[in-house]
Scaffold this motif. Structure first.
Motif, PDB file in Angstrom:
ATOM      1  N   ASN A 154       0.841  -1.193   0.000  1.00  0.00           N
ATOM      2  CA  ASN A 154       0.000   0.000   0.000  1.00  0.00           C
ATOM      3  C   ASN A 154       0.878   1.247   0.000  1.00  0.00           C
ATOM      4  O   ASN A 154       1.794   1.376   0.814  1.00  0.00           O
ATOM      5  CB  ASN A 154      -0.908   0.014   1.230  1.00  0.00           C
ATOM      6  N   SER A 155       0.595   2.143  -0.928  1.00  0.00           N
ATOM      7  CA  SER A 155       1.341   3.397  -0.958  1.00  0.00           C
ATOM      8  C   SER A 155       0.935   4.259   0.229  1.00  0.00           C
ATOM      9  O   SER A 155      -0.201   4.189   0.723  1.00  0.00           O
ATOM     10  CB  SER A 155       1.059   4.155  -2.263  1.00  0.00           C
ATOM     11  N   THR A 156       1.840   5.086   0.677  1.00  0.00           N
ATOM     12  CA  THR A 156       1.568   5.929   1.841  1.00  0.00           C
ATOM     13  C   THR A 156       0.530   6.991   1.479  1.00  0.00           C
ATOM     14  O   THR A 156       0.378   7.376   0.308  1.00  0.00           O
ATOM     15  CB  THR A 156       2.850   6.628   2.308  1.00  0.00           C
ATOM     16  N   PRO A 157      -0.187   7.502   2.461  1.00  0.00           N
ATOM     17  CA  PRO A 157      -1.153   8.583   2.199  1.00  0.00           C
ATOM     18  C   PRO A 157      -0.506   9.779   1.516  1.00  0.00           C
ATOM     19  O   PRO A 157      -1.130  10.433   0.670  1.00  0.00           O
ATOM     20  CB  PRO A 157      -1.661   8.942   3.601  1.00  0.00           C
ATOM     21  N   LYS A 158       0.746  10.059   1.866  1.00  0.00           N
ATOM     22  CA  LYS A 158       1.435  11.193   1.265  1.00  0.00           C
ATOM     23  C   LYS A 158       1.605  10.989  -0.237  1.00  0.00           C
ATOM     24  O   LYS A 158       1.403  11.912  -1.037  1.00  0.00           O
ATOM     25  CB  LYS A 158       2.799  11.380   1.929  1.00  0.00           C
ATOM     26  N   VAL A 159       1.966   9.774  -0.636  1.00  0.00           N
ATOM     27  CA  VAL A 159       2.129   9.474  -2.056  1.00  0.00           C
ATOM     28  C   VAL A 159       0.804   9.614  -2.792  1.00  0.00           C
ATOM     29  O   VAL A 159       0.715  10.231  -3.863  1.00  0.00           O
ATOM     30  CB  VAL A 159       2.705   8.054  -2.251  1.00  0.00           C
ATOM     31  N   LEU A 160      -0.244   9.048  -2.225  1.00  0.00           N
ATOM     32  CA  LEU A 160      -1.561   9.114  -2.857  1.00  0.00           C
ATOM     33  C   LEU A 160      -2.053  10.550  -2.966  1.00  0.00           C
ATOM     34  O   LEU A 160      -2.682  10.939  -3.960  1.00  0.00           O
ATOM     35  CB  LEU A 160      -2.558   8.263  -2.080  1.00  0.00           C
ATOM     36  N   GLU A 161      -1.745  11.339  -1.951  1.00  0.00           N
ATOM     37  CA  GLU A 161      -2.145  12.749  -1.976  1.00  0.00           C
ATOM     38  C   GLU A 161      -1.398  13.494  -3.077  1.00  0.00           C
ATOM     39  O   GLU A 161      -1.980  14.313  -3.795  1.00  0.00           O
ATOM     40  CB  GLU A 161      -1.850  13.395  -0.616  1.00  0.00           C
ATOM     41  N   GLU A 162      -0.107  13.207  -3.229  1.00  0.00           N
ATOM     42  CA  GLU A 162       0.683  13.885  -4.251  1.00  0.00           C
ATOM     43  C   GLU A 162       0.205  13.554  -5.660  1.00  0.00           C
ATOM     44  O   GLU A 162       0.378  14.347  -6.588  1.00  0.00           O
ATOM     45  CB  GLU A 162       2.157  13.509  -4.109  1.00  0.00           C
TER      46      GLU A 162
END
Length: 765
Positions: free
Chosen positions: A713-721
């Motif tokens: 699972n990608s981190t929330p920060k990655v998904l947000e970016e």
């Protein structure tokens, strides 16, 4: 004493003298053989330490046999591995009194001697015991002229006596069955069982065992592959003999004889069978390991792969390999037909005389003709001379009446391939298809060939940009730009599906493989930084520092590209691919154990890796590889990248799953490109092989560890970016005053201007 009595006495004396002379001659003759005047005989010491050539086995990750390497196809096993009916069949047929004699059948030996000497009956041989046959198998026979049969028989009798003095009956049977020659240049029962029935000796049923034992009488005449009817009759003779000596019942005999011989023939020829390209590479790797690790036998000599019966354990999965080879065949059979139809009668392999003669000059046949200093007319006549040759075709190999020129035009047209599946976490190669047919195309397209990689290089460009601080939601226009300091180079897009009046996010630009944006991204990041990233990811080939590398003009091997892509599912660390897990000697002693080269040196950050993986997932979900979802209906967790080179000469597809990285290349060895991009693009030429491959794996629960695995699972920060629109329009002012489509730039000067800015972004990040 009367005259007649004296005469009778003299005749008796002469007769006794003749008999004694003959006996003396026989004793002297026998002694001359015994003491080595006809050639040295093996001593008991020699016999107690028998070392016979054995085939080396190449095994897959599950210990299944991939193939064998040998001068003599021999593979030793123990007595316990012989089924009882095999031993019974051998004794009933070859030596009914085996357990009663000491290795020599005297009656048979004297019969051979006297018939050969007195009657010149060359057919008087036969009647040998199993031990005598063993002596012959071990040491062969020599030519002694008229006395050959006698000398060889006596030599064998002496050796047989020594064998019986050293070994038990069980040991003699073991030696015999491990050395006796079977059909098709096969030595020993285990090799014969695997070759003819694709099973181990201990799994042979009564009929199969009788078939192999029956072939010992004349291994060519009773070859079950060449002469099945004759072999079956001989099998029934063996079974009848077993019944005669009460080894089996009448019911067992009837059941064994009621069915025809059913072979499951295995070709252990290096040019045939499963994974031939992989096996060829394994031999190279094994020799390298033996040399580098200085692996030697007790006598101080290095191990010899072709004779020492090694067991080479490899990383390959034979079941995965079978699916890979089937996928290649399924797709390329159709693609080859379409490739030829697209060119029709204007095909370069028919019309391009320069190409034909360029290829001709590389052949050994042409070089031999040139050495003969023939006239031009003689040379042309020789090249046009037709002869029957076997040629490759996807529909089945055919024998045709062709000249050398005909043969060249036939082979010039073929598309070839390289397909590699590697476990990214450890580097183990699980499937390896180096070409379409090793027998006809020995050039390995995984390790030997280097081709331009096209758009499969773009993820390296984008990885470099993200790692150097470029925000994931950076937008670029796909308008073409002319770079004045690069010979006015103006990269263009292959597809017209992306309007030039829009700006595209990095994710959209990569997933749709937009050329103009890839160049701009590298322009803003830096050529040298991109090359450094490629090296950090495992690329070892030279990369010329030119702007066009963004579009994949550099040439790499399939293996190199696979190494680079393992970083995306191996914690940003390139895996070191390997072929061999361990090597054992013929007795199972461990000689070498692979130790994975563990590294903690990341090529880039985990943050960058997760962003790139998300981008390449989008390539499969909505980009250039979306056929995997729409056409092949693959539900798996897949990331990927397509690639196509100039003039459609190379088609690539990279399919990444959590536990398997797959690289596929398709093209023509003479660089004859596809007629159209529609047909030659990687999504059409290479991707379907991966599609068929994954479909097969999905239908087999044994591969759930591959097919049902999920990416981290990608981190929330990655998904947000990454949570930005795929495209956006320019603002009003930029639309009016922005740069025009025919804008010209200086690549290197602008790159230098941007360098400081991106260094600042990286530090800030």
């Amino acid at each position: 004493m009367s005259f007649f009595s004296i005469k009778k006495y003299n005749w008796l004396k002469i007769g006794l003298g003749i008999i004694l002379s003959l006996i003396t001659l026989l004793v002297l003759f026998y002694s001359s053989i015994y003491f080595g005047l006809w050639g040295k005989l093996p001593s008991k010491k020699d016999l107690s330490d028998l070392k016979q050539q054995q085939a080396t086995q190449i095994l897959d990750i599950n210990n299944d046999l991939l193939g064998k390497v040998y001068r003599l196809d021999r593979q030793n096993i123990t007595y316990k591995q012989f089924p009882k009916h095999l031993i019974d069949a051998l004794i009933a047929t070859e030596d009914a009194r085996f357990y009663e004699h000491d290795g020599i059948d005297s009656r048979s030996l004297f019969r051979v001697f006297f018939k050969t000497i007195l009657q010149a009956d060359k057919s008087s041989g036969g009647g040998s015991t199993i031990t005598l046959q063993l002596a012959k198998n071990l040491y062969g026979r020599k030519d002694y002229g008229y006395l050959s049969i006698v000398v060889n028989k006596l030599r064998e009798s002496i050796v047989a006596s020594r064998i019986e003095a050293i070994y038990s009956k069980k040991e003699i049977l073991t030696l015999y069955l491990n050395t006796v020659p079977f059909s098709d240049n096969t030595y020993g029962i285990e090799s014969a069982a695997q070759k003819f029935f694709n099973k181990t000796t201990q799994d042979l049923n009564l009929a199969e065992a009788a078939t192999l034992i029956g072939s010992l009488k004349a291994n060519h005449s009773y070859n079950p592959r060449l002469f099945p009817e004759r072999s079956q009759l001989r099998r029934d003779v063996v079974i009848t003999q077993m019944l005669k000596y009460n080894y089996i019942t009448e019911k067992e005999a009837e059941e064994a004889m009621q069915n025809n011989i059913l072979l499951d023939y295995q070709y252990y020829n290096p040019n045939q069978g499963i994974a031939p390209y992989f096996r060829a590479q394994v031999i190279k790797e094994a020799n390298k390991i033996i040399a580098e690790n200085k692996l030697v036998k007790a006598n101080g000599k290095g191990y010899e792969i072709y004779t020492d019966g090694l067991k080479i354990h490899t990383t390959l999965d034979i079941n995965l390999q079978q699916h890979a080879e089937a996928a290649v065949k399924k797709h390329l059979t159709k693609l080859q037909k379409a490739f030829e139809e697209a060119y029709g009668n204007l095909a370069p392999w028919k019309k391009d005389s320069a190409l034909i003669y360029k290829t001709l000059k590389t052949t050994a046949y042409y070089k031999r003709l040139k050495q003969q200093k023939l006239s031009e007319q003689q040379l042309q006549d020789s090249l046009k001379l037709k002869r029957k040759i076997k040629v490759f075709n996807w529909e089945g190999n055919q024998t045709k009446n062709l000249s050398v020129l005909d043969s060249i035009t036939h082979y010039l047209k073929f598309l070839n391939t390289g397909m590699l599946s590697i476990e990214p976490q450890i580097g183990g190669i699980r499937a390896y298809v180096g070409g379409i047919n090793y027998n006809f195309f020995k050039y390995d397209h995984i390790t030997q060939s280097k081709r331009q990689v096209g758009s499969t290089f773009k993820p390296i460009v984008y990885t470099t940009a993200i790692e150097n601080g470029m925000p994931a939601c950076t937008y670029y226009s796909n308008k073409a730009i002319t770079y004045t300091d690069v010979d006015n180079w103006k990269p263009k897009n292959a597809s017209k599906n992306n309007p030039s009046d829009l700006n595209y996010s990095l994710e959209t630009a990569l997933s749709n493989s937009i050329n103009t944006i890839a160049v701009k991204v590298m322009h803003d990041t830096g050529i040298e930084k991109t090359i450094d990233m490629a090296k950090a990811m495992g690329i070892t080939s030279s990369i010329e520092p030119v702007p066009a590398i963004a579009l994949g003009v550099s040439s790499f091997s399939v293996l190199e590209l696979a190494t680079a892509y393992t970083t995306f599912v191996n914690q940003s660390i390139p895996s070191q691919a390997y072929f061999i897990t361990k090597i054992e000697d013929k007795n199972g002693k461990l000689l070498y154990q692979h130790k994975p080269k563990t590294s903690t040196q990341k090529a880039y950050s985990d943050h960058t890796r997760q962003i790139m993986l998300e981008m390449m997932k989008e390539t499969v979900n909505s980009g250039t590889a979306r056929r995997l979802r729409s056409t092949f209906n693959l539900p798996n967790a897949i990331a990927g990248k397509t690639g196509t080179t100039q003039d459609n000469k190379d088609g690539w597809f990279v399919g990444i799953t959590p536990n398997l990285v797959n690289i596929i290349w398709v093209g023509n060895d003479q660089q004859i490109g596809f007629k159209t991009t529609r047909q030659g693009q990687g999504a059409k030429s290479a991707l379907p092989i991966f599609g068929y491959f994954m479909q097969a794996l999905n239908n087999n629960p044994d591969f759930n560890s591959i097919t049902k695995a999920n990416f981290e699972n990608s981190t929330p920060k990655v998904l947000e970016e990454l949570s930005c629109p795929p495209t956006k329009e320019d603002g009003f002012l930029k639309r009016i005053f922005g740069k025009k489509e025919d804008e010209k730039q200086s690549f290197k000067k602008d790159e230098e201007k941007k360098k400081g800015f991106f260094d600042f972004l990286k530090k800030k990040k």
